[in-house]
Design a protein around this motif. Structure first.
Motif, mmCIF file in Angstrom:
data_model
loop_
_atom_site.group_PDB
_atom_site.id
_atom_site.type_symbol
_atom_site.label_atom_id
_atom_site.label_comp_id
_atom_site.label_asym_id
_atom_site.label_seq_id
_atom_site.Cartn_x
_atom_site.Cartn_y
_atom_site.Cartn_z
ATOM 1 N N GLU A 180 0.870 -1.162 0.000
ATOM 2 C CA GLU A 180 0.000 0.000 0.000
ATOM 3 C C GLU A 180 0.909 1.214 0.000
ATOM 4 O O GLU A 180 1.580 1.504 0.980
ATOM 5 C CB GLU A 180 -0.914 0.009 1.220
ATOM 6 N N ASN A 214 -10.884 13.508 -10.688
ATOM 7 C CA ASN A 214 -10.747 13.756 -9.257
ATOM 8 C C ASN A 214 -11.421 15.054 -8.846
ATOM 9 O O ASN A 214 -11.938 15.173 -7.745
ATOM 10 C CB ASN A 214 -9.258 13.786 -8.885
ATOM 11 N N PRO A 227 -3.439 6.754 -8.178
ATOM 12 C CA PRO A 227 -4.344 5.727 -8.736
ATOM 13 C C PRO A 227 -5.050 6.236 -9.991
ATOM 14 O O PRO A 227 -6.253 6.457 -10.002
ATOM 15 C CB PRO A 227 -5.317 5.446 -7.592
ATOM 16 N N GLN A 254 -7.867 4.062 -11.667
ATOM 17 C CA GLN A 254 -9.045 3.996 -10.802
ATOM 18 C C GLN A 254 -9.864 5.282 -10.925
ATOM 19 O O GLN A 254 -11.092 5.254 -10.960
ATOM 20 C CB GLN A 254 -8.630 3.784 -9.339
ATOM 21 N N LEU A 255 -9.151 6.421 -10.974
ATOM 22 C CA LEU A 255 -9.854 7.690 -11.123
ATOM 23 C C LEU A 255 -10.528 7.781 -12.489
ATOM 24 O O LEU A 255 -11.639 8.296 -12.613
ATOM 25 C CB LEU A 255 -8.878 8.859 -10.923
ATOM 26 N N LEU A 315 -13.647 5.871 -12.432
ATOM 27 C CA LEU A 315 -14.659 6.665 -11.734
ATOM 28 C C LEU A 315 -15.275 7.678 -12.692
ATOM 29 O O LEU A 315 -16.494 7.843 -12.755
ATOM 30 C CB LEU A 315 -14.003 7.372 -10.536
ATOM 31 N N LEU A 370 -17.582 6.026 -15.200
ATOM 32 C CA LEU A 370 -18.859 5.639 -14.599
ATOM 33 C C LEU A 370 -19.763 6.851 -14.414
ATOM 34 O O LEU A 370 -20.956 6.817 -14.680
ATOM 35 C CB LEU A 370 -18.629 4.947 -13.257
ATOM 36 N N LYS A 371 -19.144 7.957 -13.950
ATOM 37 C CA LYS A 371 -19.930 9.178 -13.717
ATOM 38 C C LYS A 371 -20.538 9.667 -15.029
ATOM 39 O O LYS A 371 -21.693 10.082 -15.066
ATOM 40 C CB LYS A 371 -19.023 10.260 -13.124
#
Lengths: 264, 443
Positions: B367, B397, B427, B430-431, B434, B437-438
């Motif tokens: 991590e 973001n 990340p 991953q962003l 996101l 998806l948005k």
């Protein structure tokens, strides 16, 4: 000496010239604005938060002035005070405005709610909700990354060390931006006079709730039995009947076996 | 050697399982058949709680075009129909079947069994593929019969068979090419027949030399079966993401799929080697897609294996057959380490998209602290889709989704090269996910 005099005269002259030009221009090119818009605008908080759904306070003021009433228009942060002031300007009845504030319907702190995995992803609630719903075992509870805190223009929500957001009531204007931002829809606007809330949002059956969290509503119906006026149960979740006030709901707090009915 | 521009060279970690033969897993007594296992529409259940179902019986279907039916992978009784966790994170409607252990019912043999490929019409192939519920088994799970039904105005000239398997750890396709090369070629010919394409090219990465050799032998030594010209096996450079279909088309044919387009826009249909085998089985043997090859590997697994698993078997059952988890097992991923999805429970079932169950030990999972972007441009230099990942991540973001769209965020294939090379450990992918998806939610 000479240079000083020349520069003073030159700069002063220029200043005087532009002052006269600007003065004439401001008179000649004056935009006639509806005085009501100005008045309504000054009665609004001027935060430009966008909670009303328009581009800013001035935009809302124009819409209110054009419509001449507050039907379907309103300023959540301004609340009853702004509504009364605007009604006075428009010469209409303000009606009955109830002051509200945001309430977090989850009591699952780090100690009380179980976690089913370590979450190493992007640290915001929307992203966590995408990845199987983040770390919490409860699929309805607060994710605790503070999307509500980020979106709040008034610093009225802060995620505490317990992993849950806390609303600072003096600062909260019930603008509703946090309600929109929360991917799990656990924030609700509740009238300020109602102090008793059910701090749980889970629609799961009792057994599953107990597995995931110590303070979840298990829909045991004890609150409805104790105070039938004060509560109703829908989708395995108890809910305070806010319109009946705190007095109707009071007696059930002590009876709640999981202590998810709380007094704020 | 042929390849595409940009991309990365991660450590492949395939040695654990690449020499292990595919073993048929023990049939489980309970399976969970998810009703959403494909890209596109979900299925509606065709059975009720309490019904007896036979092996291979169709139990879920929908009339929507982009969809694939699901079948019972064991015989038994339907005990539950409820929402259960999907390995991709959501809860979806699922059918739970508890088995009687009686798998004796023979599946009806296909009517095409005795006929050669040349005597089967393209419509018959499409119908058999649709009925068998076949989807792209490389991981994108795009319904196969949709691929095999190109619109009339699109001329398909080439079938690309994807044997790249560029994701680290996974060896399922590698083993399929070694052990079932004949079926791969047969399936590819069926795909070509259904799309009326004249050329078939097998694209395999250079780190699978043995598979290339076997495929070349099958292709060369059976010329009498080959009614299509140009059965070709192309060796491709070992580079991630070589198996992305747009990368593969660029590498083999030097054609660029337009933004927002599909391979059929450039006259190509791409099929994974596993899908080819499934298509051959569906047409020649009448078998629905109820089993798939899954690589179970990683530092958290006691005995890594390549297993032929029934769809619907829970991860827990499969891991038990591989000697269980090691004491320091920490992270379970469905798929490879680059594009896979981390799991929070082992009660999720294998779906059609499950190519690998990867379990990493604590020592292999870092991590990392996230630092601010230093604008080094490594993500831009390595993005195979020629995007500007750092900017996309920043837009996603900060909630600027219209800017995100304008900068081509929708074109991202989520390969993860950007995160792999990022020195600040942002990340990024991953962003971007996101953001995508948005955008989908906003539309």
């Amino acid at each position: 000496m000479n240079i000083l005099a020349i520069s003073l005269i030159a700069m002063g002259g220029l200043g005087l010239f532009f002052a006269v030009v600007l003065g004439i221009a401001s008179q000649k090119l004056k935009v006639q604005e509806d005085p009501i818009v100005e008045d309504v605008f000054s009665a609004l908080p001027g935060l430009n938060c966008g909670a009303c759904g328009f581009a800013g306070c001035h935009d809302l003021a124009e819409k209110i002035a054009a419509q001449g009433s507050l039907d379907n228009l309103g300023c959540p942060p301004g609340g009853a005070k702004a509504a009364a002031a605007i009604s006075k300007i428009l010469g209409i009845d303000a009606g009955n405005q109830i002051e509200k504030r945001a309430v977090i319907k989850c009591g699952g702190t780090r100690e009380l709610a179980k976690e089913r995995a370590d979450y190493n992803g992007v640290k915001n609630c929307t992203a966590a909700e995408l990845v199987g719903g983040g770390a919490k075992a409860c699929s309805y509870g607060c994710l605790g990354f503070g999307d509500c805190e980020t979106v709040c223009p008034f610093d009225a929500i802060q995620v505490g060390p317990d992993g849950l957001p806390h609303v600072i009531e003096e600062k909260c204007t019930a603008c509703g931006l946090c309600v929109e931002a929360c991917p799990r829809k656990i924030i609700e606007l509740v009238p300020c006079s109602n102090r008793i809330v059910v701090a749980c949002n889970s629609n799961d059956k009792g057994g599953e709730v107990r597995k995931a969290c110590k303070v979840g509503c298990i829909a045991c119906t004890l609150c409805v039995k104790t105070a039938p006026e004060g509560y109703s149960i829908n989708c395995n979740l108890a809910r305070v009947n806010y319109e009946n006030g705190d007095s109707a709901a009071d007696s059930a707090i002590a009876k709640c076996p999981t202590k998810c009915i709380v007094r704020l | 050697m042929k390849t595409f521009a940009k991309g990365i060279h991660p450590s492949y970690c395939k040695n654990e399982t690449k020499g292990l033969r595919i073993v048929e897993a023990i049939a489980p007594l309970k399976v969970i058949i998810l009703l959403h296992q494909n890209l596109g529409a979900s299925c509606e259940p065709l059975v009720k709680v309490g019904d007896d179902v036979a092996l291979g019986q169709k139990i879920g279907e929908t009339s929507k075009f982009v969809s694939a039916p699901v079948h019972a992978s064991i015989a038994g009784k339907v005990t539950k129909i409820e929402k259960l966790p999907h390995p991709c994170g959501t809860n979806v409607l699922s059918i739970v079947i508890e088995g009687s252990g009686d798998d004796s019912r023979k599946l009806e043999n296909s009517i095409f069994e005795s006929r050669g490929i040349e005597n089967i019409s393209h419509l018959e192939i499409r119908a058999a593929v649709k009925e068998a519920g076949i989807v792209g088994l490389g991981g994108a799970v795009f319904p196969a019969y949709v691929k095999l039904s190109p619109p009339k105005d699109k001329k398909i000239d080439t079938i690309l068979v994807n044997g790249c398997e560029c994701e680290p750890y996974i060896t399922a396709d590698h083993r399929i090419m070694l052990e079932r090369a004949e079926d791969v070629v047969k399936g590819a010919k069926l795909v070509a027949k259904a799309c009326n394409a004249g050329r078939i090219i097998f694209g395999v990465e250079a780190n699978k030399k043995d598979a290339i050799k076997v495929l070349r032998e099958v292709v060369r030594h059976k010329p009498e079966e080959g009614i299509y010209d140009g059965l070709e096996v192309v060796e491709l450079a070992t580079k991630y993401p070589q198996g992305g279909e747009k990368m593969l088309i660029k590498a083999v044919l030097d054609r660029a799929v337009p933004s927002g387009g599909l391979p059929l826009d450039v006259g190509v249909v791409v099929a994974n080697v596993g899908s080819c085998v499934a298509i051959a089985e569906a047409v020649f043997m009448g078998l629905p897609l109820i089993k798939r090859v899954v690589t179970v590997t990683g530092s958290g697994i006691c005995e890594p294996k390549n297993l032929l698993v029934r769809i619907g078997t829970t991860f827990k059952d499969i891991i038990e057959q591989c000697g269980g988890l090691t004491a320091d097992a920490y992270k379970v991923i469905m798929g490879g380490p680059m594009m896979g999805v981390a799991q929070y429970t082992l009660d999720v079932p294998v779906v059609k998209a499950t190519s690998c169950i990867l379990v990493l030990a604590k020592k292999d999972v870092e991590e990392e602290k996230i630092y601010p972007c230093i604008k080094c441009g490594r993500c831009v230099r390595n993005c195979p889709m020629n995007l500007v990942p750092t900017r996309l991540a920043a837009y996603a973001n900060s909630g600027k989704f219209s800017d995100f769209d304008e900068w081509g965020g929708q074109d991202c294939m989520e390969c993860g090269c950007c995160v792999y090379v990022c020195p600040a450990k942002i990340p990024i992918v991953q962003l971007v996910k996101l953001g995508k998806l948005k955008l989908r939610q906003m539309k």
